[in-house]
Design a protein around this motif. Sequence first.
Motif, PDB file in Angstrom:
ATOM      1  N   THR A 481       7.415  -4.822   2.637  1.00 26.37           N
ATOM      2  CA  THR A 481       6.818  -3.607   3.180  1.00 26.37           C
ATOM      3  C   THR A 481       7.700  -2.444   2.755  1.00 26.37           C
ATOM      4  O   THR A 481       8.925  -2.542   2.840  1.00 26.37           O
ATOM      5  N   PRO A 492       3.937  -6.571   8.223  1.00 24.45           N
ATOM      6  CA  PRO A 492       3.451  -6.385   9.594  1.00 24.45           C
ATOM      7  C   PRO A 492       2.518  -7.515   9.998  1.00 24.45           C
ATOM      8  O   PRO A 492       1.859  -8.116   9.156  1.00 24.45           O
ATOM      9  N   ASP A 526       4.113   0.466  12.598  1.00 23.49           N
ATOM     10  CA  ASP A 526       4.360  -0.985  12.611  1.00 23.49           C
ATOM     11  C   ASP A 526       5.805  -1.346  12.923  1.00 23.49           C
ATOM     12  O   ASP A 526       6.080  -2.493  13.274  1.00 23.49           O
ATOM     13  N   PRO A 528       8.508  -2.062  10.997  1.00 20.41           N
ATOM     14  CA  PRO A 528       8.735  -3.350  10.317  1.00 20.41           C
ATOM     15  C   PRO A 528       9.993  -4.112  10.745  1.00 20.41           C
ATOM     16  O   PRO A 528       9.927  -5.330  10.928  1.00 20.41           O
ATOM     17  N   SER A 531       8.696  -5.430  14.436  1.00 18.69           N
ATOM     18  CA  SER A 531       7.489  -6.256  14.535  1.00 18.69           C
ATOM     19  C   SER A 531       7.189  -7.042  13.275  1.00 18.69           C
ATOM     20  O   SER A 531       6.347  -7.935  13.298  1.00 18.69           O
ATOM     21  N   GLY A 532       7.823  -6.686  12.172  1.00 13.32           N
ATOM     22  CA  GLY A 532       7.521  -7.362  10.917  1.00 13.32           C
ATOM     23  C   GLY A 532       8.041  -8.788  10.912  1.00 13.32           C
ATOM     24  O   GLY A 532       8.922  -9.162  11.680  1.00 13.32           O
ATOM     25  N   TRP A 789       3.541  -6.026  18.926  1.00 15.60           N
ATOM     26  CA  TRP A 789       3.169  -5.074  17.883  1.00 15.60           C
ATOM     27  C   TRP A 789       2.293  -3.964  18.447  1.00 15.60           C
ATOM     28  O   TRP A 789       2.542  -2.787  18.219  1.00 15.60           O
TER      29      TRP A 789
END
Lengths: 801, 312
Positions: A481, A492, A526, A528, A531-532, A789
């Motif tokens: 990302t 994500p 998001d 990252p 939450s990634g 998320w």
Amino acid sequence: MRPARPRAYNRAVPLKSLRPSAHRAAAVLLAGLLAAGLATPRSGAEEGWRAAPEQVPVRYSIEARLVEGRGGEDDLRIAGNQRIEWRNTSTEDVGVVYLHLYANAFRDSHTTLLREARDAGWKLPEDARFGGIDVRGLSLVTGEPLELTFVTPDDDEPPPGTTLVGVAPAPSTDRTVARVVLPRRVAPGETLGLRLKFTTTLPSVMRRMGCHRGFVMAAQWYPKLGRYLGTAAPGTHEGWYCPQYHWTTEFCADYADYDVELRLRSALVSGATGERVEESVDEPRGERTERWRARGVVDFAWTAHERFESYEREIEPLAVPEGRDPAADRVLRERARFAEVLGVAPEELQLPKVKVRVLLQREHARQAERYFEAARVALATYGMWLGPYPYPTLTIVDPAFGAKRAGGMEYPQLVTAATEIANPPESLDPERVILHEIGHQWFMNVLASNEAAEAWLDEGLNTYFTARSAEVGYGPAIGVTRVLSVPLLVTPFFDFPGLAAEWPRWVGLPDWAVPPRMELFEGWRDLPPLSGLPTPSYATDPLLPQRRRYLNRAGWDDMVRPSWRYADAPSYWVNAYSRPALFVNSLRRTLQAERGDAAGERAFALGMLEYARSQRFRHPTTGDFLTAFGRGSGSDATRLFDALAASAGVLDYAIEGIDVLREPPFAGIREDEGGEDVVAVPDAVPAEGEAARIRTAVLVRRRGDAVVPVRIEVTRDSGDPERATWESTWQTWDGRERWHRFVFDGRIQAARLYPRAEFLQDADRRNDSLTKRQNPRPGAKWATRFLMWIENAALSYGRFL
Amino acid sequence: MSPADGAVRAAWRAVRRAKRLVWLVALTDALVFLPAALYVGVTVHRAAGHRVDATSLARVLDPDLLADMDSGSGDFRIHQTVLAAACLVLFFALRPLVMGGYVAIAARGDRIRFDEFVRVGGAVYWKFLRIALVGVVTCYLLSLAAKPLLAYIDEQASSYVTEGPAITYRRATEVFVFTAYWVLGTILDYTRVGVRMYRRPGVFVELGRSALFVLQHPVETLGFSAFAFAIELAAIWGFSELLQRADGAYVLTSLSVLLLAQVLVALREATRLFHHAGAWRIRRRAEGGAHDDPARRRPSGDDLLENLPWNQ
């Protein structure tokens, strides 16, 4: 059935034309395999690994000069004088000649290529510059003038599978194919000589070729002969196979020798197909003249740019690079594995050195090592699996920024990749592209199949071997990302449409009302790092990414048809790339399932080697592949091909249920020892062993059209689940009926189909396995991740409201 | 004396005194999104719970599982998107109430009870909803306004022959647009504060005054907003590592992720309260401290909200 011994490695190998180092290495490779008993010389006439095509019916001599117009570095033309010699290798007299003028695909917005591109959703850039090729002074070498007319052999009206209702046929201005009537017919064995002048105006880089701010990618830049296949061959016009330049089509040509003289500005750094044999500089004019020669190749491309940084290295594919631990080298591990498969010593597998030249943009200079390593992995893996790379040089080109559409393309001895400054090594970008394009040196040039009519033979087979090559060299790629062009090795969990992402079509917003996409907003939404998730491109099998692509168009088209005859462009991508790769994977895995890991792997390797050897420097067809593979592997590949590729049928087998069948104690009338009928009461004590009569039935149903042999593996639960001894039982079913019930003695805990992942093209893997006990972990995990998320995304959005 | 003097202390005090309310808001956030999360959980369980490789599917995000859930008549993504959108609508419908409560806490400068949090939030709900709607429309229009700029920069960047300058220009443009959104968000926060402080009936008038106030005191207002934003980013950064480490393929690790995520949500809510409280202080100081909130009205003894157990 005893597998046929490969004829790949016999004493009749014509090695004379190889360079000394290649000669030596190939000889070592072959001798090793001969010693291992893998090669059985049959007769002196039988062929080995060809070093060059047996027939080279075409010879091009071109003098070309790169001319800068008034528009500066974006106004470039190639002015050329060309001589074409074509030898009629057919058994027919030939009275016409067809020529490809590919560059005319960029002449206007209504050419076949750009019209199909538009239909596929591609937008012509607003600043697109058109170009094309003008041919003048066409004559025989004897001076007799010839006339050239443009034809459109593929323009059926209406197109197949289409009904025009109150619609006029779309106007075509395509000039990518020209027909030339000869004053006299060319007899079999006779040679035709043509002479012409041409000027190619380079367009902006829309697809594969063109120029951009001084960067030149000269591909399909000269008049090129079609292939004469004979009047009886399907898909030909007057015996010539010469399709227009389509959006979804690559190229098809005879083997040819090229002698090309290029005149360029001295400051330009250049690269081309073949070897540079002469170079001279005209200092007063600031020009350099280069002479390039290529023997037995299907195309000639060249590139030039002032900003290229040139790196050159002689690569020995199966040697460990300096400073690296041999034990940790993945290529050497593969050599050991493959040698074991073939039953030879690893040292006996040797491949010739190749001089690799990398032309990188300056800002990508740091990635030079990655380019060389990818080249080594490709040359080693493809070389081992499909025979040695036959040329002494290979050039890898990194197109200029803004000309990336020239990237990811293959030409003989020259490939283009594309990269970015911030591509982390874990993303395998550009490595995967390099592997794939170098792979085309085999599946395009060495095995010069018809890329327009049977694209699967080059793109599909190559996609399969790219996946395996990447697996050998690197392992899975990690999803990236980018936030403000900074790469993060996570993706994500969910791509929610909104302010920071493109709205899906079903929302129905007009284009002007769709919010723009911005990396920073996506990153803020998001988050990252929070939450990634690290997302490898596959978990268990390197072909799984191809399965995901296949699902987009599963059941739409037959796998093999002319490239422009698929339902749409995605169907072409699926049927040319993903589906054949899955088919080849099925060939390998099925052999492993039928014969066991080692024998199956060996059979597959021998099948592919036999195809690569027997068709080396030829123009193989689908039939040739199936025959050669069957001969090498000792198994009939046609059956699987019919099931998985010949039709659009979808494969889907499902485990519908696992049922425990209890055999109750006997009740009713039975004979006693004296032959008298006695009544057994239901609650009577059962006979010995009867109480333990428990069986388990697994019901498998065929939901799709494709019929393949289905293997099922069940896992028994022998006692305490915590300390269970896991043992597997195999059963098979030819899969022709719509359903089949497998009954096993005792209890089983789980069942799954295709235990060796034979059929990744199964349309729904959710129903391929079943356990009696439900596992709550995936549901809990992904619900939690989603909650995290979306709560944070809402708070991020809420920051602005 | 600068209007920003004492803003941090006042904001910190407000957050400290409203800890329980912040936790409650974080819990409400979770409840709002629970239906969508449950849908994901149930669908994934149906797709993967019976598979022999279920544990490995819980370990990594398997793109193949998602492809299967999406293929055919699955439509998982569409259902998930619609549910997520519905939950977001509910979240933003509740948001004016929460913001009203935050402003009430900021105005009081003292500990506030749940009943008053809800009552004040309810009192300004429609005004704050209008402010939020103005914010949504402005954000959207801002994105459309930024579109030609981004397209122009993109086109210019593509015409470069090297990648470096193109990346720089794209970055700068995105940061510029993002900053515009951030300034807008700050103005909206000051608008909420202003609406409560001056009891004005018109939202648009207050919006204009607040925009003017922010522009007249850019160092104090945007500086404090940046400080609050930095705290939020620091919380996210700190929890990122923690959450990734806590995550695993077991139900227990999922629960620990859930708990940690809720702590983070509470911290992020606290930073919003922090900013509102600081904004109140800054605005009050700039106006000479003439707009302290009136004394709290004591509700009658049979008030339902008053009698909730955690208010006793």
